[in-house]
Scaffold this motif. Structure first.
Motif, PDB file in Angstrom:
ATOM      1  N   ARG A 103     -13.918  -3.436   2.463  1.00  0.00           N
ATOM      2  CA  ARG A 103     -13.409  -3.928   1.185  1.00  0.00           C
ATOM      3  C   ARG A 103     -12.732  -2.802   0.392  1.00  0.00           C
ATOM      4  O   ARG A 103     -11.739  -3.011  -0.296  1.00  0.00           O
ATOM      5  N   ARG A 104     -13.258  -1.576   0.515  1.00  0.00           N
ATOM      6  CA  ARG A 104     -12.625  -0.453  -0.173  1.00  0.00           C
ATOM      7  C   ARG A 104     -11.230  -0.185   0.394  1.00  0.00           C
ATOM      8  O   ARG A 104     -10.281   0.058  -0.358  1.00  0.00           O
ATOM      9  N   LEU A 105     -11.100  -0.217   1.709  1.00  0.00           N
ATOM     10  CA  LEU A 105      -9.796   0.008   2.324  1.00  0.00           C
ATOM     11  C   LEU A 105      -8.788  -1.041   1.864  1.00  0.00           C
ATOM     12  O   LEU A 105      -7.627  -0.725   1.576  1.00  0.00           O
ATOM     13  N   LYS A 106      -9.222  -2.292   1.788  1.00  0.00           N
ATOM     14  CA  LYS A 106      -8.326  -3.350   1.324  1.00  0.00           C
ATOM     15  C   LYS A 106      -7.898  -3.110  -0.117  1.00  0.00           C
ATOM     16  O   LYS A 106      -6.722  -3.267  -0.471  1.00  0.00           O
ATOM     17  N   ALA A 107      -8.857  -2.735  -0.965  1.00  0.00           N
ATOM     18  CA  ALA A 107      -8.542  -2.510  -2.372  1.00  0.00           C
ATOM     19  C   ALA A 107      -7.573  -1.343  -2.533  1.00  0.00           C
ATOM     20  O   ALA A 107      -6.652  -1.390  -3.346  1.00  0.00           O
ATOM     21  N   GLU A 108      -7.773  -0.280  -1.742  1.00  0.00           N
ATOM     22  CA  GLU A 108      -6.892   0.881  -1.852  1.00  0.00           C
ATOM     23  C   GLU A 108      -5.493   0.552  -1.360  1.00  0.00           C
ATOM     24  O   GLU A 108      -4.501   1.038  -1.905  1.00  0.00           O
ATOM     25  N   ARG A 109      -5.410  -0.282  -0.325  1.00  0.00           N
ATOM     26  CA  ARG A 109      -4.088  -0.695   0.153  1.00  0.00           C
ATOM     27  C   ARG A 109      -3.382  -1.526  -0.922  1.00  0.00           C
ATOM     28  O   ARG A 109      -2.197  -1.353  -1.174  1.00  0.00           O
ATOM     29  N   GLN A 110      -4.126  -2.432  -1.552  1.00  0.00           N
ATOM     30  CA  GLN A 110      -3.533  -3.253  -2.602  1.00  0.00           C
ATOM     31  C   GLN A 110      -3.090  -2.399  -3.779  1.00  0.00           C
ATOM     32  O   GLN A 110      -2.028  -2.613  -4.363  1.00  0.00           O
ATOM     33  N   ALA A 111      -3.900  -1.396  -4.142  1.00  0.00           N
ATOM     34  CA  ALA A 111      -3.536  -0.511  -5.253  1.00  0.00           C
ATOM     35  C   ALA A 111      -2.276   0.274  -4.917  1.00  0.00           C
ATOM     36  O   ALA A 111      -1.406   0.489  -5.768  1.00  0.00           O
ATOM     37  N   ALA A 112      -2.169   0.723  -3.664  1.00  0.00           N
ATOM     38  CA  ALA A 112      -0.993   1.483  -3.238  1.00  0.00           C
ATOM     39  C   ALA A 112       0.263   0.628  -3.273  1.00  0.00           C
ATOM     40  O   ALA A 112       1.368   1.127  -3.468  1.00  0.00           O
ATOM     41  N   TRP A 113       0.081  -0.677  -3.095  1.00  0.00           N
ATOM     42  CA  TRP A 113       1.216  -1.596  -3.100  1.00  0.00           C
ATOM     43  C   TRP A 113       1.549  -2.091  -4.517  1.00  0.00           C
ATOM     44  O   TRP A 113       2.384  -2.958  -4.703  1.00  0.00           O
ATOM     45  N   GLY A 114       0.808  -1.555  -5.504  1.00  0.00           N
ATOM     46  CA  GLY A 114       1.133  -1.902  -6.880  1.00  0.00           C
ATOM     47  C   GLY A 114       0.347  -3.058  -7.433  1.00  0.00           C
ATOM     48  O   GLY A 114       0.775  -3.698  -8.379  1.00  0.00           O
ATOM     49  N   ASP A 115      -0.823  -3.347  -6.870  1.00  0.00           N
ATOM     50  CA  ASP A 115      -1.669  -4.426  -7.384  1.00  0.00           C
ATOM     51  C   ASP A 115      -2.405  -3.901  -8.611  1.00  0.00           C
ATOM     52  O   ASP A 115      -3.353  -3.133  -8.495  1.00  0.00           O
TER      53      ASP A 115
END
Length: 323
Positions: A103-115
Motif C-alpha cells: 500500500r505504501r508503494l502504491k501511495a508513493e506512486r500516486q504521489a509521484a504522479w501528482g495525486d
C-alpha cells in the motif's frame, strides 16, 4: 505477536526532524512490533531490545525517543514491571500510516504522479491512509485476532462460488493457510479496492497456486494476507485477456476437480481439457473428450485428482469407458 503490527511497522518511514532517515528507530520499531498484541500495544525491556537489535541500551533508548517524536509510539500511561525495572506500555497507531509495504508503494506512486490526496503529514514522512485503507485491514488467518476494519458488514458476502473455489485451490497446497471468514472479508475488500471481478481474482489465485514456487517450498502465505497485501497483482497480468484461466465458467462438474487440475497444471488446463469434458457422478470420473486429453489429465493432474477420489477416462454420451 501480531502479523498486522509487523506488516505495519515494516511499511512506516522513520525520519528525524531534519528529514533524514533514522535506521536505528526503524529497527527498534520492527523489533517491538514482533512483541505487540492485536491492538498494537507493546512494552519492551530495553535490555531485550538491545540484545535482539545487537546494539547498546543507550542506542535503544535513543530509538524509543525518536519513535515517540515521530508519533509512531504513543505512551498509554500504563507501566510494566520486569526484573525490578519499570517500562512504559506503548501503543502503535495501526490506523495511521501505511497498512503494508504494498500500500505504501502504491501511495508513493500516486504521489509521484501528482495525486494531491496522498500527502505526507507533519513532515515526518508518514502518509495518512485513505479511508479505504484504514477501514479494511483484515485479520490474519493464523492469528485468530479481529483487527481494525470492524465496520465491514458481516452479511456482505462475495460470490460464494468464486471465493469458495479460491479457498479450495489454496487448501490443496497449504490447507493450514486458509481461514474462511478472514478470506471472505479480504476477498471482498480486494474486489472493492481494485475494481476486480470475482472471476478475475479467482483466476489470479489459481495462477498463483499453479505456478508460484513458494508453494513448493512450503512458504505459502495466509490467503487473506495475500489478498490484503495485493499479492495477486502480478498474477492478474499473467491471465489471458479473454479470461480462459477462470475455472468455474467452463467446467460443469464439481469445483474441487477444477481446483485440483488448475493447481497441478495451471489455470489454462481447466479450459483446455475440462472445458470439453463430461462428468460421471456415479463413478466420480472425468470424461475426457478424447484420448489425448485423457492422457494429459492423467499425466499432469492424476495424483491431485486421485487425492480427491476422482479418476479420468475417455467419455461419450455421458457414460464412462476406459481410454
Amino acid at each position: 505477536m501480531s502479523d498486522v503490527a509487523v506488516t505495519w511497522a515494516k511499511a512506516q518511514e522513520c525520519r528525524d526532524k531534519s528529514g533524514n532517515r533514522d535506521r536505528n528507530a526503524k529497527d527498534v520499531l520492527k523489533t517491538m512490533a514482533a512483541w505487540a498484541d492485536a491492538n498494537g500495544e507493546v512494552w519492551a525491556a530495553v535490555p531485550v531490545l538491545a540484545l535482539e537489535c545487537e546494539v547498546s541500551e543507550r542506542t535503544i533508548q535513543r530509538g524509543l525517543r525518536a519513535l515517540k517524536d515521530m508519533k509512531l509510539l504513543i505512551e498509554t500511561g500504563e507501566r510494566k514491571v520486569y526484573l525490578g525495572r519499570v517500562y512504559p506500555i506503548y501503543r502503535m497507531p495501526l490506523d495511521q500510516g501505511h497498512a503494508s509495504t504494498v500500500r505504501r508503494l502504491k501511495a508513493e506512486r500516486q504521489a509521484a504522479w501528482g495525486d494531491t490526496d496522498v500527502t505526507p503529514a507533519g513532515g515526518l514522512g508518514v502518509t495518512r491512509m485513505s479511508p479505504q485503507d484504514d477501514t479494511r485491514v483484515t485479520p490474519r488467518g493464523d492469528t485468530g485476532v479481529t483487527q481494525i476494519g470492524k465496520e465491514i458488514t458481516q452479511g456482505l458476502k462475495p460470490s460464494s462460488r468464486a471465493c469458495a473455489a479460491a479457498r479450495e485451490a489454496w487448501a490443496t497446497k497449504a490447507p493450514e493457510r486458509v481461514a474462511p471468514r478472514p478470506v471472505e472479508r479480504a476477498w471482498l475488500t480486494a474486489i472493492e479496492r481494485d475494481g476486480l471481478s470475482h472471476d478475475q481474482l479467482l483466476g489470479a489465485v489459481l495462477a498463483a497456486v499453479g505456478r508460484d514456487p513458494d508453494f513448493a517450498r512450503g512458504k505459502a502465505m495466509n490467503l487473506d494476507r495475500w489478498l490484503d497485501e495485493g499479492r495477486y497483482e502480478p498474477w492478474l497480468s499473467a491471465l489471458p485477456a479473454h479470461g480462459a484461466a477462470v475455472a468455474p465458467p467452463v467446467w460443469a462438474g464439481p469445483a474441487n476437480v477444477a481446483v485440483a487440475v488448475a493447481g497441478a497444471m495451471g489455470p489454462a488446463a481447466v479450459s483446455s481439457y475440462l472445458g470439453t469434458a463430461g462428468w460421471d457422478d456415479v463413478n466420480k470420473t472425468v470424461l475426457a473428450a478424447h484420448a489425448f486429453a485423457q492422457a494429459r489429465l492423467a499425466e499432469g493432474a492424476g495424483r491431485a485428482l486421485k487425492a480427491i477420489g476422482v479418476s479420468v477416462s475417455v467419455g461419450s454420451n455421458g457414460s464412462a469407458r476406459n481410454g
